[in-house]
Design an enzyme around this catalytic site. Structure first.
Site, PDB file in Angstrom:
ATOM      1  N   ASP A 261       0.860  -1.193   0.000  1.00  0.00           N
ATOM      2  CA  ASP A 261       0.000   0.000   0.000  1.00  0.00           C
ATOM      3  C   ASP A 261       0.893   1.238   0.000  1.00  0.00           C
ATOM      4  OD1 ASP A 261      -3.283   0.125   0.876  1.00  0.00           O
ATOM      5  OD2 ASP A 261      -2.172   2.018   0.775  1.00  0.00           O
TER       6      ASP A 261
ATOM      7  N   ILE B 113       2.122   0.982  -6.766  1.00  0.00           N
ATOM      8  CA  ILE B 113       2.228  -0.046  -7.811  1.00  0.00           C
ATOM      9  C   ILE B 113       2.454   0.575  -9.187  1.00  0.00           C
ATOM     10  CG2 ILE B 113       0.914  -1.773  -6.516  1.00  0.00           C
ATOM     11  CD1 ILE B 113      -1.395  -1.228  -8.392  1.00  0.00           C
TER      12      ILE B 113
ATOM     13  N   THR C 271     -15.481  -3.593 -11.428  1.00  0.00           N
ATOM     14  CA  THR C 271     -16.717  -3.005 -10.911  1.00  0.00           C
ATOM     15  C   THR C 271     -17.897  -3.272 -11.832  1.00  0.00           C
ATOM     16  OG1 THR C 271     -17.761  -0.910 -10.335  1.00  0.00           O
ATOM     17  CG2 THR C 271     -16.028  -0.785 -11.943  1.00  0.00           C
TER      18      THR C 271
ATOM     19  N   SER D   6     -18.270   7.016 -15.404  1.00  0.00           N
ATOM     20  CA  SER D   6     -17.318   7.998 -14.853  1.00  0.00           C
ATOM     21  C   SER D   6     -15.930   7.641 -15.356  1.00  0.00           C
ATOM     22  CB  SER D   6     -17.315   7.968 -13.318  1.00  0.00           C
ATOM     23  OG  SER D   6     -16.577   6.854 -12.852  1.00  0.00           O
TER      24      SER D   6
ATOM     25  N   TYR E 171     -13.425   7.135 -13.476  1.00  0.00           N
ATOM     26  CA  TYR E 171     -12.975   6.035 -12.613  1.00  0.00           C
ATOM     27  C   TYR E 171     -13.455   4.697 -13.195  1.00  0.00           C
ATOM     28  CZ  TYR E 171     -13.958   2.330  -9.334  1.00  0.00           C
ATOM     29  OH  TYR E 171     -14.102   1.088  -8.782  1.00  0.00           O
ATOM     30  N   HIS E 172     -14.772   4.604 -13.464  1.00  0.00           N
ATOM     31  CA  HIS E 172     -15.298   3.332 -13.979  1.00  0.00           C
ATOM     32  C   HIS E 172     -14.614   2.968 -15.305  1.00  0.00           C
ATOM     33  CE1 HIS E 172     -18.670   4.269 -11.124  1.00  0.00           C
ATOM     34  NE2 HIS E 172     -18.625   2.972 -10.947  1.00  0.00           N
TER      35      HIS E 172
ATOM     36  N   LYS F  88     -11.406   1.088 -14.964  1.00  0.00           N
ATOM     37  CA  LYS F  88     -11.583  -0.348 -14.716  1.00  0.00           C
ATOM     38  C   LYS F  88     -11.805  -1.099 -16.036  1.00  0.00           C
ATOM     39  CE  LYS F  88     -11.707  -0.487 -10.117  1.00  0.00           C
ATOM     40  NZ  LYS F  88     -10.793  -1.237  -9.282  1.00  0.00           N
TER      41      LYS F  88
ATOM     42  N   ASN G 130     -23.551   3.323   2.839  1.00  0.00           N
ATOM     43  CA  ASN G 130     -22.782   3.735   4.020  1.00  0.00           C
ATOM     44  C   ASN G 130     -23.061   5.199   4.345  1.00  0.00           C
ATOM     45  OD1 ASN G 130     -21.709   1.196   4.178  1.00  0.00           O
ATOM     46  ND2 ASN G 130     -19.683   1.728   3.384  1.00  0.00           N
TER      47      ASN G 130
END
Ligand code: NAD
Ligand code: USQ
Length: 396
Positions: free
Chosen positions: A31, A75, A144, A179, A181-182, A185, A240
């Site tokens: 990490d 990474i 995702t 998005s 981000y998506h 993926k 959440n």
């Protein structure tokens, strides 16, 4: 097995590391603490008071008697990752180490570039390191459900049989993500698929839905082992967020009509699914896709469920519709397949009143830590829209 968890300090990565360690596997974590840094930069924080990675690992040793090895680095730094893979020689890599937020990726050019660079280049580095040092290793990659978007047809698990002008083939399911981000993926999935076809690597792409929940078997064993829990506009996921909002008396932030439907799963089931994937590896050269969620809900349905559970506990919960900061369908067809993990033995923890009440009660313990200013969205997918309509909210 020797298992390497990339992103092992995160919401899902830390509980996963403990789970495999508890089963007696040899676990190592990578990490770079970027998630902690992103919070610092926005003056926000996890609801739960998380310890440093070193303190967590020490506490885990004390509680379980097991050792987890840690490597701190990024990474997207190919040489760093290469040296970790060469040293650990993992038999399975579970890859969570990415920028996971859609709103963060849509905040600015800088955060969009950071997201795609971190995610796409990081995964590409990993594929090369695996090819060169551990070609038999099984990659379990967190993708995702949002890769597919919301097509007006049933969503299959990764591939679809297509008949076109009299000819047939089975091809990757079309992807129309919502998005940047998506999209990162989707790019990852293409690169992983290519590495399997070309170099004979083996990989399972877990197209995961939205995760909710605050506890797993291991995190509940000691206060020092809690995992992070986010509720802010960037890193909090919808259920959440609603649970935290209910506890502190903030109106539940349903964006637009609230008909947006997604697949959801409990954090305990994330761990189960990842374990099932690791224990039942893909064949060499195979690129498998599992849709990883247990139930579908619309955002409006979730708000109603939280309102009901909250009211039972004595909270005064208001559901409010806010102008949608995203560009997305607010009412659409959604029916996604999710049988492959069930076939491997997944036993879902479904979202019921009891589970919701227990999440709300756990949140209650930490409610004094909530930073209310961080809740309302300020990032818009198309900044030209909505400016006049948005409720006042300070930029976190
Ligand atoms: P998280 O941010 O809590 O965990 C990711 C971890 O990876 C963090 O600890 C971060 O510091 C680390 N990291 C990020 N970039 C890194 C890099 N370049 N090098 C090294 N470490 C790096 O997020 P999460 O919610 O635990 O999600 C984990 C994965 O699962 C992500 O890939 C995310 O896209 C995916 N996912 C999450 C959800 C969800 O609802 N939480 C749903 C579907 C998929
Ligand atoms: N939403 C609201 N109110 C809120 C927050 C969100 O109505 O306060 C709506 C969003 O507009 C969206 C839906 O809820 O329609 C889901 O939003 P989200 O923020 O919970 O989830 P998303 O942005 O899709 O991203 C999250 C994780 C990501 C993961 C993804 C799985 O952050 O890492 O990949 O869920 S999935 O949605 O299946 O693509």
């Amino acid at each position: 097995m020797r298992i390497l968890i990339l992103g092992g300090d995160g919401y899902l990565g830390w509980p996963t590391a403990m789970r495999f360690s508890a089963r007696g596997h040899e676990v190592s974590i990578v990490d770079n603490f970027s998630r902690r840094r992103w919070h610092l930069e926005h003056s926000t924080d996890s609801l739960t008071p998380i310890r440093s990675l070193q303190e967590r690992v020490d506490a885990w040793r004390e509680v379980s008697g097991h050792e987890i090895k840690t490597y701190v680095g990024s990474i997207e730094d190919g040489e760093f990752l290469d040296s970790v893979i060469a040293e650990v020689l993992p038999e399975a890599v579970v890859h969570y180490g990415e920028q996971p937020s859609a709103p963060y990726s849509m905040k600015s050019r800088k955060t969009a570039v950071e997201t795609q660079y971190t995610n796409v280049i990081g995964t590409l580095n990993l594929l090369f390191a695996m090819r060169d040092h551990v070609p038999d290793c099984h990659l379990v990659k967190l993708g995702t459900m949002g890769e597919y978007g919301t097509p007006n047809i049933d969503i299959e698990e990764g591939f679809i049989e297509i008949e076109h002008k009299g000819r047939k083939d089975t091809l990757p399911f079309p992807k129309v993500p919502g998005s940047l981000y998506h999209l990162s993926k989707v790019h990852d999935s293409h690169n992983i698929h290519f590495a399997c076809r070309t170099w004979g690597l083996r990989a399972t792409d877990l197209n995961q839905g939205v995760v909710y929940g605050i506890e797993t078997e291991e995190t509940a064993q000691d206060e020092r082992l809690v995992t992070r829990f986010d509720y802010d506009q960037y890193f909090g996921t919808v259920l959440n967020r609603f649970c935290v909002q209910a506890v502190i008396g903030h109106p539940l932030t349903v964006y637009g009509e609230g008909g947006q439907t997604r697949g959801f799963l409990n954090i305990r089931d994330t761990l189960q699914c990842v374990e099932l994937a690791v224990n039942n590896p893909a064949d060499l050269g195979e690129f498998r896709v599992f849709n990883q969620f247990t139930e579908q809900f619309s955002v409006r349905e979730l708000a109603e469920l939280v309102q009901r559970a909250g009211t039972e506990l004595g909270y005064d919960v208001e559901v409010r519709h806010f102008p949608n900061p995203r560009v997305e369908a607010e009412s659409h067809y959604y029916n996604a397949a999710n049988t492959k993990l069930r076939d491997l033995g997944l036993k879902p923890h479904y979202l019921g009143d009891e589970l919701l009440r227990s999440i709300l009660k756990t949140i209650e313990r930490y409610k004094d830590r909530v930073i209310e200013r961080a809740i309302l969205p300020t990032t818009k997918w198309n900044p030209g829209e909505l400016v006049a309509e948005m409720p006042a909210a300070s930029e976190g």
